[in-house]
Design a protein around this motif. Structure first.
Motif, PDB file in Angstrom:
ATOM      1  N   GLY A 139       3.420 -25.208  26.232  1.00 12.08           N
ATOM      2  CA  GLY A 139       3.948 -24.323  25.206  1.00 12.08           C
ATOM      3  C   GLY A 139       4.615 -23.095  25.794  1.00 12.08           C
ATOM      4  O   GLY A 139       5.677 -22.660  25.327  1.00 12.08           O
ATOM      5  N   THR A 140       4.014 -22.521  26.835  1.00 13.40           N
ATOM      6  CA  THR A 140       4.598 -21.346  27.479  1.00 13.40           C
ATOM      7  C   THR A 140       5.917 -21.687  28.147  1.00 13.40           C
ATOM      8  O   THR A 140       6.889 -20.922  28.062  1.00 13.40           O
ATOM      9  CB  THR A 140       3.617 -20.762  28.515  1.00 13.40           C
ATOM     10  OG1 THR A 140       2.404 -20.395  27.861  1.00 13.40           O
ATOM     11  CG2 THR A 140       4.206 -19.533  29.190  1.00 13.40           C
ATOM     12  N   ILE A 141       5.968 -22.828  28.833  1.00 10.75           N
ATOM     13  CA  ILE A 141       7.212 -23.236  29.490  1.00 10.75           C
ATOM     14  C   ILE A 141       8.325 -23.396  28.464  1.00 10.75           C
ATOM     15  O   ILE A 141       9.448 -22.897  28.644  1.00 10.75           O
ATOM     16  CB  ILE A 141       6.996 -24.547  30.273  1.00 10.75           C
ATOM     17  CG1 ILE A 141       6.076 -24.312  31.464  1.00 10.75           C
ATOM     18  CG2 ILE A 141       8.333 -25.122  30.741  1.00 10.75           C
ATOM     19  CD1 ILE A 141       5.670 -25.579  32.194  1.00 10.75           C
ATOM     20  N   LEU A 142       8.024 -24.078  27.373  1.00  9.31           N
ATOM     21  CA  LEU A 142       9.034 -24.328  26.351  1.00  9.31           C
ATOM     22  C   LEU A 142       9.484 -23.028  25.694  1.00  9.31           C
ATOM     23  O   LEU A 142      10.678 -22.813  25.461  1.00  9.31           O
ATOM     24  CB  LEU A 142       8.468 -25.288  25.308  1.00  9.31           C
ATOM     25  CG  LEU A 142       9.466 -26.032  24.416  1.00  9.31           C
ATOM     26  CD1 LEU A 142      10.425 -26.842  25.263  1.00  9.31           C
ATOM     27  CD2 LEU A 142       8.713 -26.929  23.448  1.00  9.31           C
ATOM     28  N   ARG A 143       8.536 -22.140  25.391  1.00 10.52           N
ATOM     29  CA  ARG A 143       8.881 -20.875  24.738  1.00 10.52           C
ATOM     30  C   ARG A 143       9.692 -19.988  25.675  1.00 10.52           C
ATOM     31  O   ARG A 143      10.698 -19.404  25.275  1.00 10.52           O
ATOM     32  CB  ARG A 143       7.609 -20.160  24.287  1.00 10.52           C
ATOM     33  CG  ARG A 143       7.854 -18.767  23.730  1.00 10.52           C
ATOM     34  CD  ARG A 143       6.565 -18.121  23.290  1.00 10.52           C
ATOM     35  NE  ARG A 143       6.202 -18.507  21.944  1.00 10.52           N
ATOM     36  CZ  ARG A 143       4.966 -18.742  21.525  1.00 10.52           C
ATOM     37  NH1 ARG A 143       3.969 -18.701  22.389  1.00 10.52           N
ATOM     38  NH2 ARG A 143       4.722 -19.044  20.262  1.00 10.52           N
ATOM     39  N   ALA A 144       9.265 -19.865  26.947  1.00  6.57           N
ATOM     40  CA  ALA A 144       9.977 -19.005  27.885  1.00  6.57           C
ATOM     41  C   ALA A 144      11.386 -19.527  28.155  1.00  6.57           C
ATOM     42  O   ALA A 144      12.341 -18.749  28.284  1.00  6.57           O
ATOM     43  CB  ALA A 144       9.193 -18.893  29.197  1.00  6.57           C
ATOM     44  N   GLU A 145      11.518 -20.854  28.238  1.00  8.75           N
ATOM     45  CA  GLU A 145      12.851 -21.425  28.425  1.00  8.75           C
ATOM     46  C   GLU A 145      13.770 -21.057  27.269  1.00  8.75           C
ATOM     47  O   GLU A 145      14.916 -20.622  27.471  1.00  8.75           O
ATOM     48  CB  GLU A 145      12.754 -22.945  28.526  1.00  8.75           C
ATOM     49  CG  GLU A 145      14.109 -23.626  28.639  1.00  8.75           C
ATOM     50  CD  GLU A 145      14.100 -25.063  28.165  1.00  8.75           C
ATOM     51  OE1 GLU A 145      15.185 -25.692  28.179  1.00  8.75           O
ATOM     52  OE2 GLU A 145      13.036 -25.561  27.750  1.00  8.75           O
ATOM     53  N   SER A 146      13.271 -21.210  26.039  1.00  3.13           N
ATOM     54  CA  SER A 146      14.120 -20.927  24.874  1.00  3.13           C
ATOM     55  C   SER A 146      14.437 -19.449  24.743  1.00  3.13           C
ATOM     56  O   SER A 146      15.458 -19.078  24.158  1.00  3.13           O
ATOM     57  CB  SER A 146      13.421 -21.432  23.601  1.00  3.13           C
ATOM     58  OG  SER A 146      12.251 -20.681  23.332  1.00  3.13           O
ATOM     59  N   LEU A 147      13.588 -18.589  25.302  1.00  2.00           N
ATOM     60  CA  LEU A 147      13.858 -17.153  25.262  1.00  2.00           C
ATOM     61  C   LEU A 147      14.972 -16.763  26.223  1.00  2.00           C
ATOM     62  O   LEU A 147      15.798 -15.894  25.918  1.00  2.00           O
ATOM     63  CB  LEU A 147      12.590 -16.372  25.603  1.00  2.00           C
ATOM     64  CG  LEU A 147      11.465 -16.369  24.567  1.00  2.00           C
ATOM     65  CD1 LEU A 147      10.249 -15.642  25.115  1.00  2.00           C
ATOM     66  CD2 LEU A 147      11.924 -15.735  23.267  1.00  2.00           C
ATOM     67  N   LEU A 148      14.999 -17.388  27.399  1.00  2.00           N
ATOM     68  CA  LEU A 148      15.916 -16.953  28.452  1.00  2.00           C
ATOM     69  C   LEU A 148      17.217 -17.735  28.492  1.00  2.00           C
ATOM     70  O   LEU A 148      18.230 -17.212  28.975  1.00  2.00           O
ATOM     71  CB  LEU A 148      15.213 -17.055  29.806  1.00  2.00           C
ATOM     72  CG  LEU A 148      14.035 -16.097  30.022  1.00  2.00           C
ATOM     73  CD1 LEU A 148      13.343 -16.398  31.342  1.00  2.00           C
ATOM     74  CD2 LEU A 148      14.508 -14.649  30.002  1.00  2.00           C
ATOM     75  N   ASN A 149      17.210 -18.990  28.027  1.00  3.48           N
ATOM     76  CA  ASN A 149      18.432 -19.777  28.222  1.00  3.48           C
ATOM     77  C   ASN A 149      19.585 -19.303  27.345  1.00  3.48           C
ATOM     78  O   ASN A 149      20.745 -19.585  27.644  1.00  3.48           O
ATOM     79  CB  ASN A 149      18.171 -21.274  28.022  1.00  3.48           C
ATOM     80  CG  ASN A 149      17.634 -21.617  26.642  1.00  3.48           C
ATOM     81  OD1 ASN A 149      17.697 -20.818  25.710  1.00  3.48           O
ATOM     82  ND2 ASN A 149      17.097 -22.827  26.519  1.00  3.48           N
ATOM     83  N   ASP A 150      19.290 -18.573  26.267  1.00  2.52           N
ATOM     84  CA  ASP A 150      20.373 -17.981  25.484  1.00  2.52           C
ATOM     85  C   ASP A 150      21.190 -17.010  26.326  1.00  2.52           C
ATOM     86  O   ASP A 150      22.421 -16.955  26.209  1.00  2.52           O
ATOM     87  CB  ASP A 150      19.816 -17.253  24.255  1.00  2.52           C
ATOM     88  CG  ASP A 150      19.316 -18.210  23.192  1.00  2.52           C
ATOM     89  OD1 ASP A 150      19.810 -19.352  23.156  1.00  2.52           O
ATOM     90  OD2 ASP A 150      18.439 -17.826  22.409  1.00  2.52           O
TER      91      ASP A 150
END
Length: 529
Positions: A139-150
């Motif tokens: 969950g952390t990996i998925l959330r952090a990815e979606s926060l930064l990839n924008d």
């Protein structure tokens, strides 16, 4: 009046769609998207447009800030390599793969790369509804990815759009420099604003209204200066949120935290729902702009949607084994998981509002005054990809998660028990001195000590916690006062565990919420006379 009608329609759709989603057990974003698409054919709503500025300058900072407040900084550090690969490298790989596909289908290269940048980031709002069903690490990996990839995608987007409007070529050196500048300065601004907010919160910590106002303003305080100097506002907001999340437990009172978190939970829910309804409302305008060419755009969009999903799946299959071949440290081996457990991360590649807002923000003309080639096609393709990923992946992801047999993180329960144990021991150690300061009765002190010791002995058993003994009214207030005085000691014990990296921010917030409820229950209401 039109604005009021839109507000009422959005609110009613979010309410009705949420109720329907709970009843039919379908993800709420998907229900709201379909509802918005149906509403787009209502004549009174046919002219509603999704303002790109509203998404990129208002919705995006607020939603990113709330998600960053609920992210574990320790888990980000522990999984930083995977997150960087997903949020930066995979974005570039996806963008150039889609650009190659779009260019081979006839789109000019600069516009093809702009389309690739638009479709490369996952959507933080859609992902937020997924991470609740995943273990903490995934969950952390998925959330952090979606926060930064924008942030990564928007930098590439600006370069590609600049080349498309100017009719110039895209320089790899210029792209690298702009990306480095945007990320480095965005991180610096986020750190400065986050620490500044921390200092200001210390000054106004006892004023709930001012603290709540500052919390509401914080994401925009970080986003605005970053955008003004050409840095990544997305990165600035995320870093600022992580800083506030790290320092907040020491300076935010229980009453302020309950009020602020309640506000953000409601605001994020309404903003998320509004975004998906507004995306759906774009269906008819997109069809009208294409006219009879919509079948070709649909096929183009389906090809890009399959391409986006294929690149992510291929990435999930190949990169873990490459990392294993290069990094054979024992610590790394202990963190390895199988393909079945990794697959939900690869499948959860939803695209959403940021992609559509970026597509709608494309200029209509080039620098020479000519129509921007392929603009309507890019918008239509983006809409198709968003709809396709939300429908296909959104409906199948629960089954994928069940197939993956992702059990709960065993460390999570151990850390929670450790936190409770440390709090109780700290309270027992501080009990004699605190009782002397308050002048508490010996019988009250003994009763409280026995209760803490019984809870401590039962903490690793399945018997449950002991039932509270009946208290006579003469000693109840004195015991409550003593319990209340020991809460800061418990909080400091929790924060010390977090600093020792023995528990993460998720566990800290969970146990802290229990302490907040206890404090609010024990605190006397202010005298109204």
């Amino acid at each position: 009046m039109d604005g009021l009608i839109l507000v009422v329609v959005l609110g009613a759709t979010i309410l009705g769609g949420g109720m329907l989603a709970r009843r039919i057990r379908v993800p709420a974003p998907l229900v709201l998207l379909v509802a918005g698409a149906a509403l787009s054919f209502v004549p009174a709503l046919g002219d509603v447009e999704l303002p790109p500025e509203l998404v990129l300058l208002l919705f995006l900072p607020a939603l990113l800030y709330w998600e960053s407040l609920n992210t574990s900084l320790r888990e980000i550090r522990d999984n930083l390599r995977v997150i960087v690969l997903l949020a930066i490298v995979l974005v570039f790989v996806t963008a150039f793969a889609i650009a190659w596909l779009a260019a081979s289908l006839g789109l000019p290269w600069a516009m093809a790369l702009a389309l690739g940048a638009i479709l490369s980031p996952t959507d933080a709002t859609a992902v937020a509804a997924v991470v609740r069903s995943l273990p903490r690490r995934q969950g952390t990996i998925l959330r952090a990815e979606s926060l930064l990839n924008d942030g990564t995608a928007l930098v590439l987007y600006s370069v590609a759009v600049g080349a498309a409007t100017a009719g110039a070529s895209i320089s790899f050196v210029d792209l690298s420099l702009q990306f480095t500048y945007a990320y480095a300065l965005g991180i610096a601004i986020g750190l400065v604003i986050g620490y500044g907010v921390y200092l200001l919160r210390r000054v106004i910590r006892d004023d709930r209204l001012l603290s709540g106002t500052l919390s509401m303003l914080t994401p925009f305080l970080a986003y605005l200066p970053a955008e003004l100097v050409g840095a990544s506002g997305v990165v600035a907001v995320v870093v600022c949120g992580l800083v506030v999340s790290h320092f907040g437990p020491r300076i935010i009172t229980a009453a302020t935290r309950a009020q602020t978190y309640g506000f953000w939970q409601l605001a994020s829910y309404v903003l998320n729902g509004s975004l998906f309804v507004l995306i759906g409302l774009e269906l008819k305008p997109v069809l009208d702009s294409l006219g009879p060419a919509w079948p070709e755009a649909l096929l183009f969009g389906l090809a890009c949607a399959v391409g986006v999903m294929a690149v992510r799946l291929l990435w999930g299959v190949t990169t873990p084994y490459l990392i294993r071949a290069l990094d054979r440290r024992p610590a790394q081996r202990l963190r390895r998981i199988g393909f079945r457990q990794r697959f939900p991360l690869s499948w959860a590649g939803f695209r959403g509002a940021v992609s559509l807002a970026a597509a709608l923000a494309l200029p209509e003309e080039t620098a020479a005054g000519d129509p921007l080639p392929g603009r309507d096609l890019v918008i239509a393709v983006t809409f198709v990809v968003i709809l396709f990923t939300l429908v296909v992946q959104g409906l199948t992801l629960p089954a994928i998660v069940r197939w993956s047999h992702l059990g709960p993180d065993p460390r999570e329960l151990d850390e929670e028990l450790l936190g409770e144990q440390r709090m109780l021991r700290a309270a027992l150690d501080a009990l004699p001195g605190t009782a002397v300061e308050l002048g508490s009765d010996d019988a009250v002190v003994d009763a409280l000590r026995v209760g803490y010791e019984e809870r401590l002995t039962l903490i690793h058993r399945e018997d449950g916690r002991p039932e509270a003994a009946a208290r006579d009214g003469s000693r109840a207030d004195e015991e409550d006062e003593l319990r209340l005085a020991l809460l800061p000691v418990k909080r400091e014990a929790l924060i010390a565990l977090r600093h020792e990296r023995r528990i993460d921010d998720v566990i800290l917030r969970r146990l802290q919420a229990r302490l907040d409820l206890e404090e609010l229950r024990l605190s006397r209401p202010p005298d109204d006379e």
